[in-house]
Write an enzyme that holds these catalytic residues in place. Structure first.
Site, PDB file in Angstrom:
ATOM      1  N   VAL A   1      29.770  13.762 -20.866  1.00  0.00           N
ATOM      2  CA  VAL A   1      28.635  14.239 -20.074  1.00  0.00           C
ATOM      3  C   VAL A   1      27.955  15.364 -20.834  1.00  0.00           C
ATOM      4  O   VAL A   1      28.591  16.358 -21.188  1.00  0.00           O
ATOM      5  CB  VAL A   1      29.081  14.743 -18.686  1.00  0.00           C
ATOM      6  CG1 VAL A   1      27.864  15.141 -17.851  1.00  0.00           C
ATOM      7  CG2 VAL A   1      29.889  13.694 -17.964  1.00  0.00           C
TER       8      VAL A   1
ATOM      9  N   PHE B   1      33.182  17.105 -20.887  1.00  0.00           N
ATOM     10  CA  PHE B   1      31.919  17.757 -20.552  1.00  0.00           C
ATOM     11  C   PHE B   1      31.512  18.720 -21.657  1.00  0.00           C
ATOM     12  O   PHE B   1      32.340  19.486 -22.160  1.00  0.00           O
ATOM     13  CB  PHE B   1      32.059  18.569 -19.254  1.00  0.00           C
ATOM     14  CG  PHE B   1      32.167  17.756 -18.008  1.00  0.00           C
ATOM     15  CD1 PHE B   1      31.043  17.467 -17.245  1.00  0.00           C
ATOM     16  CD2 PHE B   1      33.397  17.277 -17.582  1.00  0.00           C
ATOM     17  CE1 PHE B   1      31.144  16.719 -16.077  1.00  0.00           C
ATOM     18  CE2 PHE B   1      33.512  16.531 -16.416  1.00  0.00           C
ATOM     19  CZ  PHE B   1      32.379  16.252 -15.669  1.00  0.00           C
ATOM     20  N   ASP B   2      30.237  18.675 -22.009  1.00  0.00           N
ATOM     21  CA  ASP B   2      29.673  19.791 -22.751  1.00  0.00           C
ATOM     22  C   ASP B   2      29.583  20.947 -21.763  1.00  0.00           C
ATOM     23  O   ASP B   2      29.343  20.737 -20.570  1.00  0.00           O
ATOM     24  CB  ASP B   2      28.283  19.423 -23.272  1.00  0.00           C
ATOM     25  CG  ASP B   2      27.599  20.591 -23.945  1.00  0.00           C
ATOM     26  OD1 ASP B   2      28.223  21.196 -24.841  1.00  0.00           O
ATOM     27  OD2 ASP B   2      26.462  20.908 -23.565  1.00  0.00           O
ATOM     28  N   LYS B   3      29.777  22.179 -22.212  1.00  0.00           N
ATOM     29  CA  LYS B   3      29.797  23.314 -21.275  1.00  0.00           C
ATOM     30  C   LYS B   3      28.397  23.808 -20.927  1.00  0.00           C
ATOM     31  O   LYS B   3      27.967  23.778 -19.764  1.00  0.00           O
ATOM     32  CB  LYS B   3      30.619  24.480 -21.847  1.00  0.00           C
ATOM     33  CG  LYS B   3      30.696  25.681 -20.888  1.00  0.00           C
ATOM     34  CD  LYS B   3      31.409  26.845 -21.506  1.00  0.00           C
ATOM     35  CE  LYS B   3      30.542  27.579 -22.509  1.00  0.00           C
ATOM     36  NZ  LYS B   3      29.391  28.290 -21.892  1.00  0.00           N
TER      37      LYS B   3
ATOM     38  N   LYS C   1      32.319  17.563 -32.337  1.00  0.00           N
ATOM     39  CA  LYS C   1      32.463  17.030 -30.976  1.00  0.00           C
ATOM     40  C   LYS C   1      32.847  15.555 -31.015  1.00  0.00           C
ATOM     41  O   LYS C   1      33.638  15.089 -30.197  1.00  0.00           O
ATOM     42  CB  LYS C   1      31.164  17.222 -30.186  1.00  0.00           C
ATOM     43  CG  LYS C   1      30.952  18.632 -29.660  1.00  0.00           C
ATOM     44  CD  LYS C   1      29.739  18.702 -28.739  1.00  0.00           C
ATOM     45  CE  LYS C   1      29.542  20.121 -28.240  1.00  0.00           C
ATOM     46  NZ  LYS C   1      28.379  20.249 -27.335  1.00  0.00           N
TER      47      LYS C   1
END
Length: 633
Positions: free
Chosen positions: A524, A328-330, A507
């Site tokens: 995500v 997940f991206d935060k 990333k």
């Protein structure tokens, strides 16, 4: 075998053209058999009636078989059935030939009807959009067909009415149920300047809306179009089975011919082996195998679309069932993406005094943290003071003169390295450990206090991660935030892995490392900033994609709303589709392993082979439909 019905079908099952013809053929065959058995008609009439039944019952699937042979140079299952029908007739088995045409046509008709209904079910969402709109023109209200609305038109939506097309609210305030688009049942508060979508339900206030899309090009119409396109795309298993079928069906036809020619050349009975060859053509046709995955994939994609999850092809649905981890991206994904004031620590004076000074300075700034301060002050009805000599200090904060005295708002370093007392320093350290940004308010001579700001965790994030863990999925966070902030969020969410301080290009490297570690990994993100990582992942999810073409384009799966519960829902759906497809494939192969040796050994008639063959196909179709029956998020 027909595997798609582009326009769908909305009538009764018995009125579906292939099914209708098969039923008529069945009725003629049944009556003819009864009359013949009773000796009430001559053999000439018996054969004529069987031929009529075969022409009616076989019209659709024989035409399709010849089209496939001529246009695609492919011997399909239909050609096997045509050969079996002709062979039965040559051998004088007219009743069995007609029975074959009836049963095969009925099974194909029911299969096509089921598949068409599954494909067309997503289109029912369009019925939720009103057919008329209340157009406002020159100060007057005019009821017009919704499909005539143009971009820029202003229309009125009263409480209890559905919104005819996408638009921006220019007047009014109300809650709107966006379930048809986002799949989220909780109504959303909408105010002036906010977007609304076609087919969503206005609940309590009148809204004046400026159209941003035509009726034909609104978010719901695009979503339905994408789902229908996705249902046409084949999964890897389906593509492999179809390639296998293109080679297998000619092999069956050649085997049947050899079964006739070789014994004949050796002096054996022609009719005896020709009869067995006809049975082999029916028994060995891989109908159930060919249909083992398409119905399951179409049912799964349709169910997902109706729940606000756009899966852009069968391969992505299959991949959902293989996932071992999700990254997940935060910011904006696990968190709200909007900083808010969480703590106010006053050192000298009241909290109102502290916020008033911060508001007076920060209302002149466009920084996200400044907006958080302004929002908190407005919630508490605190008024700003007059300021002068405002100055922004890049990377540190801002300062201004209030009542002849300079005050500063920003990082502690703005006031000097030793500005904070031991107590405030301890409090600031504790706040930072909770992933909060600490803002100091004060002057050269005194510190008024601290403000703590944090991008709050999105509601449902903790429960979503718990559900993923129950599904056996590892969870990682990839973020550009500092290590301390990322670790604090990770502890609260109980994730398995954290990669902090990442630039966009880093990333992708972190994702590749996760894929080496776990295998199939999903990503995500917001679908735009995270587009490279979404493309790199086994499956890319874009959050909050409603009305955002770029986000939908970037992802393999687009979540139309911000409900994180849709992620485990999608995974459960993918796993079920994979299980159902595997069950169908194994079942279909077992049926072939039973029917082929039995047919070669002469242990069944044409009618028996047709019965078992079509029954197995319908069982595979029925089992495939189960893939779409799953509890919503």
């Amino acid at each position: 075998m027909k595997q798609h019905e582009p326009e769908g079908f909305h009538g009764k099952w018995y009125s579906h053209p292939p099914m209708r013809n098969a039923l008529i053929a069945g009725a003629i065959t049944g009556v003819t058999f009864a009359l013949s058995y009773s000796g009430l008609i001559a053999q000439t009439w018996e054969i004529a009636l069987y031929v009529i039944a075969m022409f009616i019952g076989g019209y659709h699937w024989t035409r399709e078989g010849f089209e496939k042979l001529i246009e695609e140079k492919e011997i399909g299952i239909e050609m096997l059935m045509i050969a079996a029908t002709i062979g039965s007739a040559i051998l004088g088995m007219w009743d069995e030939a007609a029975f074959l045409v009836f049963l095969y046509g009925a099974a194909e008709g029911l299969e096509e009807y089921t598949y068409a209904k599954t494909r067309a079910s997503i289109r029912k969402l369009l019925d939720l959009a009103p057919k008329e709109a209340h157009l406002l023109r020159n100060g007057k209200e005019e009821t017009v067909p919704a499909e005539t609305l143009k971009v820029g038109d202003i229309f009125l939506v009263r409480p209890g009415e559905s919104i005819p097309t996408d638009g921006i609210i220019i007047k009014g305030r109300s809650t709107v149920n966006e379930a048809p688009v986002t799949g989220e049942s909780t109504p959303v508060l909408k105010e002036e300047g906010q977007p609304v979508f076609a087919a969503t339900m206005n609940q309590e206030g009148a809204l004046e809306i400026r159209a941003t899309a035509t009726f034909q090009d609104n978010t719901l119409a695009k979503m339905i179009h994408l789902v229908e396109e996705a249902q046409e795309q084949k999964g890897k298993a389906q593509a492999f089975i179809e390639r296998f079928g293109r080679r297998y069906s000619p092999l069956v036809l050649v085997s049947a011919l050899l079964m006739i020619i070789v014994p004949y050349l050796l002096g054996a009975s022609l009719s005896f082996w020709a009869s067995r060859a006809v049975v082999l053509l029916v028994a060995a046709a891989p109908c159930a195998l060919i249909m083992s995955t398409p119905v399951a994939l179409a049912a799964g994609i349709g169910t997902a679309g109706k729940n606000g999850v756009l899966i852009k092809g069968g391969v992505h649905l299959e991949n959902l069932g293989k996932l071992k981890a999700i990254a997940f991206d935060k910011t904006g994904t696990l968190t709200m993406g909007k900083p808010v004031i969480t703590d106010i620590v006053s050192a000298n004076g009241t909290t109102e005094d502290l916020l008033q000074i911060a508001l007076s300075i920060e209302r002149l700034s466009e920084h996200p943290l400044a907006r958080a301060i302004v929002q908190k002050a407005e919630e508490l009805n605190i008024k700003a003071l007059e300021v002068s000599e405002f100055k922004s200090v890049a990377g540190y904060g801002a300062q201004a003169k209030i009542n002849g005295k300079f005050f500063m708002v920003g990082r502690p370093e703005l006031l000097g390295n030793n500005a904070l007392s031991a107590a405030l320093e301890s409090k600031a350290r504790a706040l930072r450990e909770q992933a909060k940004t600490v803002i100091v308010v004060g002057s050269d001579h005194e510190v008024k206090g601290l403000l703590a700001v944090r991008d709050e965790i999105r509601p449902g994030a903790v429960q979503m991660i718990e559900e993923l863990h129950r599904l056996g999925i590892k969870v990682a966070i990839l973020t550009g935030d500092n290590e301390q902030t990322a670790q604090a969020i990770a502890r609260e969410l109980k994730v398995d892995d954290v990669r902090a301080g990442l630039k966009p290009e880093n990333k992708m490297d972190a994702l590749k490392e996760l894929m080496r570690q776990y295998g199939a990994v999903a990503m995500v993100g917001d679908g735009i900033n995270d587009a490279p990582a979404l493309a790199q992942a086994t499956v890319g999810f874009a959050m909050g994609a409603a009305g955002t073409d770029a986000a939908i384009e970037a992802a393999d799966i687009a979540l139309m709303g911000d409900d994180l519960a849709k992620i485990p829902f999608a995974l459960r759906l993918g796993k079920k589709v994979r299980i159902v497809s595997t069950e169908n494939i194994v079942f279909s192969l077992l049926v072939l392993l039973f029917l082929i040796p039995t047919a070669v050994a002469g242990m069944m008639s044409v009618a028996t082979a047709v019965f078992f063959h079509e029954a197995s196909e319908l069982l595979a179709v029925g089992n495939g439909l189960r893939a779409g029956k799953i509890e919503n998020a």
